[in-house]
Motif scaffolding. Structure first.
Motif, PDB file in Angstrom:
ATOM      1  N   PHE A 182      25.259  42.259  14.361  1.00 51.06           N
ATOM      2  CA  PHE A 182      25.812  43.086  15.441  1.00 51.06           C
ATOM      3  C   PHE A 182      27.322  43.241  15.270  1.00 51.06           C
ATOM      4  O   PHE A 182      27.906  44.236  15.706  1.00 51.06           O
ATOM      5  CB  PHE A 182      25.447  42.496  16.805  1.00 51.06           C
ATOM      6  CG  PHE A 182      23.979  42.596  17.111  1.00 51.06           C
ATOM      7  CD1 PHE A 182      23.219  41.467  17.374  1.00 51.06           C
ATOM      8  CD2 PHE A 182      23.341  43.836  17.060  1.00 51.06           C
ATOM      9  CE1 PHE A 182      21.851  41.565  17.629  1.00 51.06           C
ATOM     10  CE2 PHE A 182      21.976  43.947  17.311  1.00 51.06           C
ATOM     11  CZ  PHE A 182      21.235  42.811  17.583  1.00 51.06           C
ATOM     12  N   TYR A 208      27.908  46.292  13.356  1.00 49.53           N
ATOM     13  CA  TYR A 208      27.689  47.540  14.108  1.00 49.53           C
ATOM     14  C   TYR A 208      28.715  47.718  15.210  1.00 49.53           C
ATOM     15  O   TYR A 208      28.674  48.678  15.958  1.00 49.53           O
ATOM     16  CB  TYR A 208      26.258  47.581  14.661  1.00 49.53           C
ATOM     17  CG  TYR A 208      25.231  47.902  13.599  1.00 49.53           C
ATOM     18  CD1 TYR A 208      24.323  46.943  13.166  1.00 49.53           C
ATOM     19  CD2 TYR A 208      25.211  49.157  12.988  1.00 49.53           C
ATOM     20  CE1 TYR A 208      23.389  47.239  12.179  1.00 49.53           C
ATOM     21  CE2 TYR A 208      24.286  49.455  12.005  1.00 49.53           C
ATOM     22  CZ  TYR A 208      23.386  48.492  11.597  1.00 49.53           C
ATOM     23  OH  TYR A 208      22.472  48.786  10.620  1.00 49.53           O
ATOM     24  N   HIS A 213      28.212  53.440  11.726  1.00 46.38           N
ATOM     25  CA  HIS A 213      27.880  54.547  12.636  1.00 46.38           C
ATOM     26  C   HIS A 213      28.333  55.874  12.024  1.00 46.38           C
ATOM     27  O   HIS A 213      27.630  56.877  12.110  1.00 46.38           O
ATOM     28  CB  HIS A 213      28.528  54.322  14.000  1.00 46.38           C
ATOM     29  CG  HIS A 213      28.012  53.098  14.685  1.00 46.38           C
ATOM     30  ND1 HIS A 213      26.733  53.004  15.188  1.00 46.38           N
ATOM     31  CD2 HIS A 213      28.583  51.881  14.894  1.00 46.38           C
ATOM     32  CE1 HIS A 213      26.539  51.801  15.695  1.00 46.38           C
ATOM     33  NE2 HIS A 213      27.645  51.104  15.530  1.00 46.38           N
ATOM     34  N   GLY A 252      18.811  50.679  20.418  1.00 43.56           N
ATOM     35  CA  GLY A 252      19.789  50.574  19.334  1.00 43.56           C
ATOM     36  C   GLY A 252      20.534  51.890  19.226  1.00 43.56           C
ATOM     37  O   GLY A 252      20.601  52.495  18.172  1.00 43.56           O
ATOM     38  N   GLU A 300      22.205  49.034  23.570  1.00 42.48           N
ATOM     39  CA  GLU A 300      22.996  48.740  22.374  1.00 42.48           C
ATOM     40  C   GLU A 300      23.554  47.318  22.492  1.00 42.48           C
ATOM     41  O   GLU A 300      24.224  46.997  23.479  1.00 42.48           O
ATOM     42  CB  GLU A 300      24.131  49.757  22.240  1.00 42.48           C
ATOM     43  CG  GLU A 300      25.122  49.445  21.113  1.00 42.48           C
ATOM     44  CD  GLU A 300      24.467  49.204  19.766  1.00 42.48           C
ATOM     45  OE1 GLU A 300      23.616  50.025  19.354  1.00 42.48           O
ATOM     46  OE2 GLU A 300      24.769  48.177  19.128  1.00 42.48           O
ATOM     47  N   ALA A 301      23.247  46.480  21.478  1.00 41.83           N
ATOM     48  CA  ALA A 301      23.631  45.067  21.559  1.00 41.83           C
ATOM     49  C   ALA A 301      25.061  44.828  21.120  1.00 41.83           C
ATOM     50  O   ALA A 301      25.680  43.850  21.507  1.00 41.83           O
ATOM     51  CB  ALA A 301      22.676  44.236  20.703  1.00 41.83           C
ATOM     52  N   ALA A 355      17.639  44.542  23.046  1.00 43.26           N
ATOM     53  CA  ALA A 355      16.510  45.203  23.703  1.00 43.26           C
ATOM     54  C   ALA A 355      15.469  44.192  24.159  1.00 43.26           C
ATOM     55  O   ALA A 355      14.803  44.394  25.172  1.00 43.26           O
ATOM     56  CB  ALA A 355      15.885  46.189  22.735  1.00 43.26           C
ATOM     57  N   GLU A 356      15.365  43.077  23.419  1.00 39.51           N
ATOM     58  CA  GLU A 356      14.341  42.055  23.767  1.00 39.51           C
ATOM     59  C   GLU A 356      14.735  41.321  25.034  1.00 39.51           C
ATOM     60  O   GLU A 356      13.903  40.657  25.640  1.00 39.51           O
ATOM     61  CB  GLU A 356      14.232  41.006  22.658  1.00 39.51           C
ATOM     62  CG  GLU A 356      13.766  41.505  21.324  1.00 39.51           C
ATOM     63  CD  GLU A 356      14.923  41.983  20.450  1.00 39.51           C
ATOM     64  OE1 GLU A 356      14.858  41.807  19.239  1.00 39.51           O
ATOM     65  OE2 GLU A 356      15.883  42.565  20.993  1.00 39.51           O
ATOM     66  N   GLU A 389      16.128  54.759  16.023  1.00 39.79           N
ATOM     67  CA  GLU A 389      16.308  55.005  14.589  1.00 39.79           C
ATOM     68  C   GLU A 389      16.519  53.630  13.983  1.00 39.79           C
ATOM     69  O   GLU A 389      17.626  53.109  13.929  1.00 39.79           O
ATOM     70  CB  GLU A 389      17.508  55.907  14.337  1.00 39.79           C
ATOM     71  CG  GLU A 389      17.532  56.462  12.914  1.00 39.79           C
ATOM     72  CD  GLU A 389      18.051  55.460  11.927  1.00 39.79           C
ATOM     73  OE1 GLU A 389      17.267  54.568  11.497  1.00 39.79           O
ATOM     74  OE2 GLU A 389      19.211  55.531  11.581  1.00 39.79           O
ATOM     75  N   MET A 400      14.921  52.471  10.924  1.00 37.43           N
ATOM     76  CA  MET A 400      14.448  52.298   9.563  1.00 37.43           C
ATOM     77  C   MET A 400      15.559  51.797   8.640  1.00 37.43           C
ATOM     78  O   MET A 400      16.659  52.338   8.635  1.00 37.43           O
ATOM     79  CB  MET A 400      13.898  53.608   9.024  1.00 37.43           C
ATOM     80  CG  MET A 400      12.735  54.173   9.824  1.00 37.43           C
ATOM     81  SD  MET A 400      13.255  54.948  11.384  1.00 37.43           S
ATOM     82  CE  MET A 400      14.033  56.427  10.810  1.00 37.43           C
ATOM     83  N   GLU A 429      16.191  44.690   7.546  1.00 36.32           N
ATOM     84  CA  GLU A 429      16.852  44.446   8.832  1.00 36.32           C
ATOM     85  C   GLU A 429      15.810  44.055   9.878  1.00 36.32           C
ATOM     86  O   GLU A 429      16.134  43.441  10.875  1.00 36.32           O
ATOM     87  CB  GLU A 429      17.624  45.656   9.382  1.00 36.32           C
ATOM     88  CG  GLU A 429      18.830  46.061   8.615  1.00 36.32           C
ATOM     89  CD  GLU A 429      19.508  47.285   9.239  1.00 36.32           C
ATOM     90  OE1 GLU A 429      20.057  48.082   8.466  1.00 36.32           O
ATOM     91  OE2 GLU A 429      19.489  47.463  10.476  1.00 36.32           O
ATOM     92  N   SER A 464      12.154  44.456  17.029  1.00 33.24           N
ATOM     93  CA  SER A 464      12.702  44.691  18.381  1.00 33.24           C
ATOM     94  C   SER A 464      12.045  45.906  19.025  1.00 33.24           C
ATOM     95  O   SER A 464      11.762  45.913  20.223  1.00 33.24           O
ATOM     96  CB  SER A 464      14.214  44.927  18.286  1.00 33.24           C
ATOM     97  OG  SER A 464      14.822  43.889  17.542  1.00 33.24           O
TER      98      SER A 464
HETATM   99  N1  LIG Z   1      19.095  50.548   9.965  1.00 35.18           N
HETATM  100  C1  LIG Z   1      19.028  51.597  10.777  1.00 35.18           C
HETATM  101  N2  LIG Z   1      18.479  52.700  10.450  1.00 35.18           N
HETATM  102  N3  LIG Z   1      19.480  51.542  11.998  1.00 35.18           N
HETATM  103  C2  LIG Z   1      20.130  50.424  12.451  1.00 35.18           C
HETATM  104  C3  LIG Z   1      20.690  50.773  13.782  1.00 35.18           C
HETATM  105  C4  LIG Z   1      21.217  49.790  14.414  1.00 35.18           C
HETATM  106  C5  LIG Z   1      21.870  50.018  15.749  1.00 35.18           C
HETATM  107  O1  LIG Z   1      21.019  49.467  16.732  1.00 35.18           O
HETATM  108  C6  LIG Z   1      21.598  48.303  17.279  1.00 35.18           C
HETATM  109  N4  LIG Z   1      20.517  47.339  17.400  1.00 35.18           N
HETATM  110  C7  LIG Z   1      19.766  46.812  16.416  1.00 35.18           C
HETATM  111  N5  LIG Z   1      18.855  45.950  16.909  1.00 35.18           N
HETATM  112  C8  LIG Z   1      19.045  45.943  18.261  1.00 35.18           C
HETATM  113  C9  LIG Z   1      18.423  45.262  19.347  1.00 35.18           C
HETATM  114  N6  LIG Z   1      17.402  44.402  19.129  1.00 35.18           N
HETATM  115  N7  LIG Z   1      18.863  45.499  20.609  1.00 35.18           N
HETATM  116  C10 LIG Z   1      19.884  46.370  20.811  1.00 35.18           C
HETATM  117  N8  LIG Z   1      20.542  47.035  19.831  1.00 35.18           N
HETATM  118  C11 LIG Z   1      20.104  46.828  18.573  1.00 35.18           C
HETATM  119  C12 LIG Z   1      22.683  47.880  16.296  1.00 35.18           C
HETATM  120  O2  LIG Z   1      23.713  47.176  16.949  1.00 35.18           O
HETATM  121  C13 LIG Z   1      23.159  49.224  15.785  1.00 35.18           C
HETATM  122  O3  LIG Z   1      24.079  49.829  16.648  1.00 35.18           O
END
Ligand SMILES: N=C(N)NC/C=C/[C@H]1O[C@@H](n2cnc3c(N)ncnc32)[C@H](O)[C@@H]1O
Length: 424
Positions: free
Chosen positions: A93, A96, A102, A135, A158-159, A186-187, A201, A203, A210, A215
């Motif tokens: 995280f 991200y 992004h 996400g 968004e985490a 999200a969990e 999105e 994948m 990943e 999630s």
């Molecule tokens: N690899 C691709 N395509 N996309 C990655 C996309 C990842 C985005 O989704 C968020 N994310 C990933 N898993 C979670 C989660 N369990 N809860 C909330 N936000 C989450 C990350 O912080 C990124 O901003």
């Protein structure tokens, strides 16, 4: 009768005790089955991935990634490898929370336009619907929903620390009546209500890297209404045997005669360093494909279960269409977004060589030794995606293949097997 100790002393200069971290059922007779917690004696480590071990007097091959050093080291490790670390969430995280990734995803027109097309082609049906964007990153999909359709609410989850900026973007674009940004995993977050549509999105490389998909499945089970829609609705991993002449020349042939000198003793090093892991962001030219591609995995996002992600198996059978050099396999994925209206058009996002390029590009798995193949030959076998039992965002992709020559006189059937860590 030799005691274990005597057997160890006499038979093996090298024996180490390991603990199994999860169950393993071998896929061939020379592999040892074991259960989580079993203590195995490792007699040899012929390769980084497969070790020769013993359990209850029976010996066989075991996957090294399933084992943890003996008790002492295990205790020491357990202090440091909590479940949290196994997801590497701080690093994940954290990455991200910056714009680099992004920007890469937003600059990927093929990817981002596909999601916009989904919203536009379902805009009428999205009226008064409740949407979860899992996400959401900078919130692009949520902003498309608010701008191009009239859902009643969009929960943008968004985490990472990007969420606070996402809130500003929602306000900046006048969408705060519809879009609510929730910061958290999200969990773990609580939504005010169930949702009609779960869009994400998620994948990664080879579709699953990943393992953000876990999630998405947990959120589906907890927040998606009965009869709700998953976007993407399905996902497929595609494989093709291929040539990779330029990559092979660059990393392996190079050592044959640099500046007129013979550097071939470095080739085993080159193989270990460049061909052990998959090459991501590989761009395969359509001409590099030796056969028609084949979907080896098809995931239904309505029925897929988290436990299914531990090990996914796919079969393939390729018919070589033209003579060439079989350097390896290339993979890519395709996802589909079903229409909210029964019978409506499905939207496709295809990351393969015959579609618009995406930031994922393709992934190349190089064999240890290239093999010449001829029209009429066939390449068939199995692919396994095994999730890493410790590092939960990682997996190992194992390929087992046999090449059947079309030439009658030579009934040679060459077999091969190779495992590629992605990335641990
Ligand atoms: N690899 C691709 N395509 N996309 C990655 C996309 C990842 C985005 O989704 C968020 N994310 C990933 N898993 C979670 C989660 N369990 N809860 C909330 N936000 C989450 C990350 O912080 C990124 O901003």
């Amino acid at each position: 009768m030799q005691t274990e100790k005597e057997k160890e002393k006499e038979g093996d200069a090298f024996v180490e005790e390991y603990v199994a971290l999860s169950n393993f059922t071998g896929s061939s007779s020379d592999q040892l089955c074991f259960s989580s917690g079993d203590r195995l004696l490792v007699h040899a480590k012929p390769s980084p991935e497969w070790w020769w071990a013993e359990l209850h007097g029976v010996r066989g091959y075991v996957p090294a990634s399933y084992l943890r050093q003996d008790a002492a080291a295990e205790e020491e490790e357990d202090e440091h490898t909590s479940l949290e670390d196994q997801w590497q969430d701080e690093e994940y995280f954290g990455s991200y929370g910056t714009l680099r990734l992004h920007l890469e995803m937003l600059a990927d027109k093929s990817r981002t336009e596909a999601y916009r097309k989904v919203i536009v082609s379902n805009s009428a049906s999205l009226r008064s619907k409740v949407v979860m964007d899992l996400g959401c990153g900078t919130g692009i999909i949520s902003l498309f929903c608010a701008q191009l359709a009239q859902p009643s609410e969009v929960y943008a989850v968004e985490a990472s620390s990007m969420a606070e900026y996402t809130r500003q973007l929602v306000k900046q674009n006048g969408c705060e009546q519809v879009v609510t940004v929730l910061q958290g995993r999200a969990e773990e977050i609580e939504l005010p209500k169930q949702v009609d549509v779960l869009v994400s999105e998620w994948m990664g490389n080879c579709l699953l890297f990943e393992f953000m998909v876990e999630s998405v499945l947990l959120a589906r089970d907890r927040w998606l209404k009965e009869g709700g829609v998953m976007w993407p609705s399905s996902a497929a991993l595609t494989l093709v045997p291929c040539q990779a002449n330029s990559y092979y020349a660059e990393k392996m042939a190079f050592w044959e005669q640099p500046y007129g000198l013979d550097f071939t003793p470095l080739q085993p090093l080159a193989q270990q360093e460049f061909f052990t892991k998959p090459k991501f962001s590989h761009v395969i030219e359509p001409d590099d494909c030796l056969t028609a591609p084949c979907d080896v995995l098809c995931l239904d996002m309505y029925t897929l279960q988290v436990k299914d992600l531990e090990e996914i198996k796919g079969q393939f059978h390729f018919c070589v269409e033209k003579p060439g050099v079989f350097h390896g396999f290339t993979s890519w994925f395709t996802v589909h977004f079903e229409s909210l209206e029964t019978g409506g058009a499905t939207v496709e996002l295809n990351t393969g060589p015959n579609s618009q390029p995406t930031h994922w590009k393709q992934t190349l798995f190089m064999l240890d030794r290239p093999v010449s193949v001829y029209a009429g030959d066939s390449i068939s076998g199995t692919i396994f995606l095994r999730r890493n039992p410790i590092w939960r965002r990682h997996m190992t992709i194992s390929l087992h293949w046999s090449i059947n020559s079309s030439k009658k006189e030579t009934d040679n059937c060459q077999v091969g097997t190779k495992s590629f860590p992605m990335w641990r």
